[in-house]
Design an enzyme around this catalytic site. Structure first.
Site, PDB file in Angstrom:
ATOM      1  N   LEU A  69      20.109  34.168   0.859  1.00 15.35           N
ATOM      2  CA  LEU A  69      20.472  33.404   2.048  1.00 15.35           C
ATOM      3  C   LEU A  69      20.778  31.957   1.657  1.00 15.35           C
ATOM      4  CD1 LEU A  69      17.853  34.692   4.653  1.00 15.35           C
ATOM      5  CD2 LEU A  69      20.140  35.583   4.145  1.00 15.35           C
TER       6      LEU A  69
ATOM      7  N   GLY B  16      11.190  36.319  -1.675  1.00 18.79           N
ATOM      8  CA  GLY B  16      11.646  35.151  -0.909  1.00 18.79           C
ATOM      9  C   GLY B  16      12.752  35.531   0.051  1.00 18.79           C
ATOM     10  N   ASP B  17      13.922  34.852  -0.093  1.00 20.79           N
ATOM     11  CA  ASP B  17      15.071  35.163   0.754  1.00 20.79           C
ATOM     12  C   ASP B  17      16.124  35.953  -0.015  1.00 20.79           C
ATOM     13  OD1 ASP B  17      15.514  32.926  -0.895  1.00 20.79           O
ATOM     14  OD2 ASP B  17      17.171  32.244   0.392  1.00 20.79           O
ATOM     15  N   GLU B  18      15.701  36.679  -1.045  1.00 18.71           N
ATOM     16  CA  GLU B  18      16.613  37.478  -1.863  1.00 18.71           C
ATOM     17  C   GLU B  18      16.491  38.959  -1.500  1.00 18.71           C
ATOM     18  OE1 GLU B  18      16.659  34.832  -5.979  1.00 18.71           O
ATOM     19  OE2 GLU B  18      15.256  36.512  -5.776  1.00 18.71           O
TER      20      GLU B  18
END
Length: 337
Positions: free
Chosen positions: A212, A253-255
């Protein structure tokens, strides 16, 4: 000449002739022996002077006598466990569980005008003992079945708990706790399975590495709780935009990483990446915030860009780095330099 009296005294059936007032006219030897009475001395006496009949048995006897005289046919008093009409002792050679002989009794009209009947008594002690034994065994079996069923129920309950615990442990080990997507462990297993299945088939599959854009700023400015809501929303969006046969995983995380199986070429992956970017950048409302999130995607292709987990993830990550460098909200496919 045939001696009928001798024949009657030789049979194993008690014979008693009485009238409706229970006066005795005849008893055979069998009845006298088992009743411990003198066959000749009891003639003319009343039955109640020889036997202590309970009120219930007395009523039953009189009812059967009346029935036989009224209908002009036999009336039957059938034995049941611990049930008897006359309190007659068992033979001294008989070891019985019953204190008194168990009896089937047939009462037949002898002289209806004089209200006389003949009472036939059959010893059913051995039969009732067997019945009592069967009843006891049945009760024991019923108790055993009840215990077994209770044990089976407990085992089934324990099994269900173990299955649930196993499912919980499996989910904790293989799925992300926030988004419920596959985690790294499950991703590794499925990617390895794809490699093994496609090794000799010539088929291809793609690895899409999503990150993201500027997500750190969202977390820092709006808080991690808002960031978590965005991650959950993105996870749902990715699931809706992909096939059930594809694997959508949260890498950390945001992965996110998506495994796209059974594709023909890069063109298919480009189409999927474009679709994902458009789906994610749709405005969303989190609490009272109207937010727009974008993503960058790096793509690697099996077997062109790698034949194992590390190569495919590394090359997809490198392509993602290029997509970020070129302005974000786009995708790039890894090409060997």
């Amino acid at each position: 000449m045939i001696n009928c009296e001798k024949i009657i005294d030789s049979i194993n059936v008690g014979i008693l002739t009485i009238d409706a007032e229970l006066n005795i006219y005849y008893v055979n030897k069998w009845f006298a022996v088992h009743s411990d009475i003198d066959a000749n001395a009891c003639i003319g006496k009343n039955l109640l002077s020889l036997f202590d009949l309970s009120s219930e048995r007395l009523k039953s006897l009189k009812r059967h006598i009346k029935t036989a005289l009224t209908l002009g046919g036999p009336s039957f008093f059938t034995a049941d466990s611990n049930h008897y009409l006359f309190p007659m002792k068992n033979s001294i050679t008989t070891k019985s569980i019953f204190e008194f002989m168990q009896q089937d009794v047939t009462i037949m009209p002898y002289n209806i005008e004089q209200k006389q009947v003949t009472v036939l008594i059959y010893d059913q002690t051995s039969l009732m003992e067997e019945k009592a034994k069967c009843n006891k065994e049945s009760e024991e079996l019923a108790r055993a079945i009840k215990v077994a069923n209770a044990t089976i129920k407990k085992l089934e309950t324990a099994k269900n708990k173990l299955v649930k615990q196993k499912d919980i442990i499996y989910k904790q080990a293989h799925y992300d706790h926030l988004t419920s997507l596959a985690n790294r462990t499950l991703l590794t297993q499925r990617l390895q399975l794809l490699v093994e299945n496609n090794q000799n088939s010539g088929r291809k599959f793609g690895v899409l590495f999503l990150d993201l854009d500027n997500f750190k700023e969202i977390n820092d400015s709006l808080g991690h709780d808002v960031g978590d809501m965005i991650l959950i929303h993105v996870a749902k969006t990715l699931l809706l935009a992909t096939r059930k046969t594809d694997t959508v995983a949260r890498f950390g995380g945001d992965e996110f990483i998506i495994l796209v199986d059974d594709i023909e070429d890069e063109k298919s992956l480009k189409h999927i990446a474009t679709k994902l970017i458009k789906a994610i950048q749709q405005p969303i409302r989190v609490r009272h915030f109207d937010l727009s999130v974008t993503t960058s995607i790096g793509i690697s292709l099996f077997p062109d860009n790698g034949t194992d987990f590390n190569q495919l993830i590394k090359n997809a990550d490198l392509a993602l780095y290029v997509a970020k460098a070129e302005g974000r909200n786009t995708y790039k496919i890894h090409h060997q330099s």
